[in-house]
Scaffold this motif. Structure first.
Motif, short mmCIF file in Angstrom:
data_model
loop_
_atom_site.label_atom_id
_atom_site.label_comp_id
_atom_site.label_asym_id
_atom_site.label_seq_id
_atom_site.Cartn_x
_atom_site.Cartn_y
_atom_site.Cartn_z
N LEU A 78 -5.23 9.38 -2.29
CA LEU A 78 -4.97 8.49 -3.43
C LEU A 78 -5.07 9.22 -4.76
O LEU A 78 -4.32 8.91 -5.69
CB LEU A 78 -5.98 7.32 -3.41
CG LEU A 78 -5.74 6.26 -2.33
CD1 LEU A 78 -6.88 5.25 -2.30
CD2 LEU A 78 -4.42 5.53 -2.55
N ALA A 192 0.74 4.86 -1.30
CA ALA A 192 -0.29 3.99 -1.86
C ALA A 192 -0.58 2.80 -0.94
O ALA A 192 -1.74 2.48 -0.66
CB ALA A 192 0.13 3.50 -3.25
N TYR A 193 0.47 2.15 -0.46
CA TYR A 193 0.29 1.00 0.42
C TYR A 193 -0.36 1.41 1.74
O TYR A 193 -1.22 0.71 2.28
CB TYR A 193 1.63 0.32 0.71
CG TYR A 193 2.26 -0.38 -0.48
CD1 TYR A 193 1.47 -0.94 -1.48
CD2 TYR A 193 3.65 -0.50 -0.60
CE1 TYR A 193 2.06 -1.59 -2.56
CE2 TYR A 193 4.24 -1.15 -1.67
CZ TYR A 193 3.43 -1.69 -2.65
OH TYR A 193 4.00 -2.33 -3.72
N THR A 196 -4.11 2.24 1.33
CA THR A 196 -4.98 1.12 0.94
C THR A 196 -4.89 -0.05 1.92
O THR A 196 -5.33 -1.15 1.62
CB THR A 196 -4.62 0.61 -0.48
OG1 THR A 196 -3.24 0.23 -0.50
CG2 THR A 196 -4.90 1.65 -1.53
N SER A 197 -4.29 0.19 3.09
CA SER A 197 -4.22 -0.89 4.08
C SER A 197 -4.81 -0.44 5.40
O SER A 197 -4.77 0.73 5.76
CB SER A 197 -2.76 -1.33 4.30
OG SER A 197 -2.05 -0.33 4.98
N SER A 204 -5.31 3.19 9.92
CA SER A 204 -4.24 3.11 8.93
C SER A 204 -2.91 3.00 9.65
O SER A 204 -2.73 3.55 10.73
CB SER A 204 -4.24 4.37 8.05
OG SER A 204 -5.35 4.36 7.19
N LYS A 582 1.99 -6.48 2.19
CA LYS A 582 1.37 -5.44 1.37
C LYS A 582 2.17 -5.15 0.10
O LYS A 582 1.60 -4.89 -0.96
CB LYS A 582 1.23 -4.15 2.20
CG LYS A 582 0.44 -3.05 1.51
CD LYS A 582 -1.03 -3.44 1.35
CE LYS A 582 -1.83 -2.36 0.63
NZ LYS A 582 -3.21 -2.77 0.37
N LEU A 628 -2.71 -1.74 -7.88
CA LEU A 628 -3.48 -1.48 -6.65
C LEU A 628 -4.84 -0.85 -6.98
O LEU A 628 -5.59 -0.47 -6.09
CB LEU A 628 -2.71 -0.51 -5.74
CG LEU A 628 -1.55 -1.11 -4.95
CD1 LEU A 628 -0.71 0.00 -4.34
CD2 LEU A 628 -2.07 -2.02 -3.85
N LYS A 629 -5.11 -0.71 -8.30
CA LYS A 629 -6.37 -0.12 -8.82
C LYS A 629 -6.54 1.33 -8.35
O LYS A 629 -7.61 1.76 -7.92
CB LYS A 629 -7.58 -0.97 -8.40
CG LYS A 629 -7.54 -2.37 -9.01
CD LYS A 629 -8.79 -3.14 -8.71
CE LYS A 629 -8.87 -4.41 -9.53
NZ LYS A 629 -7.73 -5.31 -9.38
N ILE A 630 -5.43 2.07 -8.42
CA ILE A 630 -5.49 3.50 -8.09
C ILE A 630 -5.65 4.28 -9.39
O ILE A 630 -4.80 4.19 -10.26
CB ILE A 630 -4.20 3.94 -7.36
CG1 ILE A 630 -4.13 3.22 -6.02
CG2 ILE A 630 -4.16 5.45 -7.15
CD1 ILE A 630 -2.88 3.48 -5.24
#
Length: 630
Positions: A78, A192-193, A196-197, A204, A582, A628-630
């Motif tokens: 990330l 990113a998706y 974060t999932s 993952s 997502k 996504l708060k990255i």
């Protein structure tokens, strides 16, 4: 400028070998070499195999100290996002033979005085050759060979009228802008998706998103939901069987303004009790009063020729062919057999100048496809249908046969089927307009109004070519009563009421998507939106994706198992739904894609810079990552 000057050596770089061969034959072949053909007048023809170069992967832009996977690629983290290249890198594709062919092109460029970009006549074709010229830092004069068909006549015309390549810089930049934006969205947001999932088992899973793929997937998911959750409603269809002078005809009940018991659109009577009471009351009436009777002469003009989307829809409906199969067959008819024009078009019109070529094209159709001989004989080339319209033609005109002949038996079954469709549409341009008299009669039975419609064909015209069982599906949904023949009726007279009937039925769910209807929905996505401004933008953009990419997008979604086929039906899979859950609303939305295409049109026209577009797109990607708060 003509094809080649005697004192200059000219190099033609074609998009693919088949086009190179056609150009070489047009110039006059002298000798064949390894990866090139020497021609008369000091000309040489060489070729690409589609794109020889591709964008570098994110690893090329990331620091070298990032840990690597067992396969040798840098791990996804990330903290490395966003990846925004400062200087974009292209690398030679790894497919067999590409490195050798690229080296051959480089030597030929260095040995030539003038270079001709002979990419396909579209954005990608422009970029495909231009990026090769940039790869070799070519500073020589560059011309542009531009044809939308590769039959001998079209090739000779193109060779005699070379353009200045610089005039197509906007097309190159638009293709490059599309490529860079796709990279930015796909590489950044897919990482990113994914990072974060987590799936239910805590592992993952790859959440891959794309500029056009994701909105397309969302369309299928919404349709699946609408069908599976559809609750049918019962309604009553009321009609009257009437008769005058021994001629029976049918009229449908016309609800009063503000009629109670109707659906939201005021078309279907959902209150069955009220409906049956109405039928019972009206059944006692013996006569109907004619309130008005109007007959109008109507004209149905010749059907336009095919755009790629049109023929993909038709081939799927008639023959169950996938969008990708249809594109491949159309490409084969154009490229291998050279009997149809360039297929990757969003246009269904023809240049007015092509009208003069009709006798030669029709003769070629009759020789290639002997079953059309009688229809061709009846064709009248003095007829100029509305399909010939310079104002409606875009970069590429509609798909039509060209004045080239092949042995019918040399075509595959699918090639024969599609050539037949293309030829029939073309032949129809030279048949008269279809004319019919349409009569609308309004009647009163008791205190209710009924409407009867009738149609009488005055002149069959071009429709004589289309009276086939396979075309019956086109007539589905038409009001059966509209094709009835009505007796002569005048205002104020009365006719006999034989019966008033109420037929119960249920509302039908929307149909699942097929590849054909999904292609059509991608092109006509504006119909899904109510905002007039957004509708206009979506229309202007030509929908989502392009004629050249839509079939490939569906194929890619199937390859990733986000979409699955069930017979001809397409469904969004569980994995596909997890991608949509997502992805952000903007990434799922066709509106975002439409705005993107609008920007590309501005870049193509030179009204918006490539760098400015990429910077704007980077800001959009950054906003998505921030969310996504990255």
């Amino acid at each position: 400028m003509t094809a080649a000057s005697s004192h200059q050596s000219t190099l033609y770089i074609a998009e693919k070998p088949s086009l190179a061969k056609a150009i070489a034959e047009g110039l006059g072949v002298v000798k064949r070499g390894n990866g090139f053909i020497e021609c008369r007048g000091g000309a040489t023809v060489t070729w690409c195999f589609g794109h020889l170069l591709e964008q570098a992967e994110p690893d090329a832009y990331l620091p070298d100290d990032i840990p690597k996977t067992k396969k040798g690629s840098k791990i996804w983290r990330l903290q490395d996002l966003p990846i925004f290249p400062k200087a974009w890198l292209s690398i030679v594709k790894k497919e067999k033979g590409i490195k050798t062919q690229l080296a051959t092109i480089g030597k030929l460029i260095r040995a030539s005085d003038v270079v001709v970009n002979a990419g396909d006549p579209d954005r990608e074709g422009q970029l495909l050759v231009d990026e090769v010229l940039e790869h070799f830092k070519c500073r020589k004069p560059v011309k542009r060979f531009w044809v939308s068909a590769i039959d001998p006549v079209s090739i000779k015309k193109g060779l005699a009228h070379l353009k200045e390549n610089v005039n197509y810089a906007g097309m190159r930049d638009a293709a490059r802008g599309r490529s860079r934006a796709d990279w930015l969205l796909g590489m950044n947001l897919s990482r990113a998706y994914t990072l974060t999932s987590k799936s239910e088992d805590g592992k993952s899973r790859l959440i891959a998103v794309g500029r056009v793929q994701t909105p397309t997937l969302a369309m299928v998911a919404r349709r699946d939901y609408a069908v599976r959750n559809f609750v049918p409603k019962s309604y009553l269809a009321i009609s009257a069987l009437l008769e005058k002078a021994g001629v029976p005809f049918r009229a449908r009940w016309k609800p009063k303004p503000g009629q109670s018991g109707m659906d939201e659109e005021g078309k279907l009577l959902l209150d069955l009790k009220l409906g049956h009471e109405l039928v019972e009351r009206l059944a006692k009436e013996k006569t109907a009063l004619v309130l008005s009777a109007e007959t109008k002469r109507r004209k149905a003009f010749q059907p336009k020729v095919y755009s790629l989307a049109d023929i993909q829809v038709e081939a799927n409906r008639l023959y169950g062919m996938t969008a990708d199969d249809t594109l491949k067959v159309c490409q084969s008819l154009y490229e291998t057999h050279k009997i149809t024009s360039y297929p990757r078009t969003d246009c269904a019109y023809l240049p007015e100048s092509q009208h003069a070529e009709a006798p030669a094209v029709l003769a070629a159709i009759a020789k290639t496809f002997p079953a059309t001989a009688k229809a061709v004989e009846r064709a009248d080339t003095s007829i100029k249908s509305p399909t010939f319209n310079d104002k409606k033609v875009t970069a590429h005109h509609g798909i039509v046969p060209v004045a080239n002949v092949v042995d019918w038996s040399k075509l595959s079954d699918r090639e024969q089927k599609l050539y037949r469709l293309i030829a029939r549409r073309y032949i129809a341009q030279f048949f008269p307009v279809h004319e019919f008299d349409e009569t609308t009669v309004e009647l009163q039975i008791g205190d209710e109004k009924f409407v009867a419609k009738g149609k009488v064909v005055v002149r069959k015209g071009w429709k004589v070519l289309f009276d086939k069982k396979e075309d019956a599906a086109e007539k589905k949904g038409e009001d059966d009563s509209s094709s009835q023949t009505l007796p002569s009726l005048t205002k104020g007279e009365t006719v006999e009421v034989k019966a008033v009937e109420g037929k119960e039925d249920k509302t039908k769910p929307p149909a699942y998507f097929t590849e054909g209807t999904l292609i059509a929905a991608m092109e006509n996505i504006w119909r899904s939106f109510e905002d007039p401004q957004l509708q206009a933008k979506l229309k202007e953009a030509g929908g989502i994706g392009t004629p050249a990419t839509r079939a490939a997008i569906i194929q890619e979604l199937k390859r990733k198992t986000y979409l699955a086929s069930e017979g001809r039906k397409l469904h969004c899979t569980e994995l596909g739904r997890s991608v949509l859950l997502k992805a952000s609303p903007k990434v799922r939305s066709a509106a975002m894609t439409a705005f993107f295409e609008t920007k590309m049109q501005l870049v193509e026209k030179g009204e918006y810079g490539l760098d400015a577009f990429v910077s704007e797109y980077e800001r959009f990607i950054q906003g998505e990552l921030d969310a996504l708060k990255i």
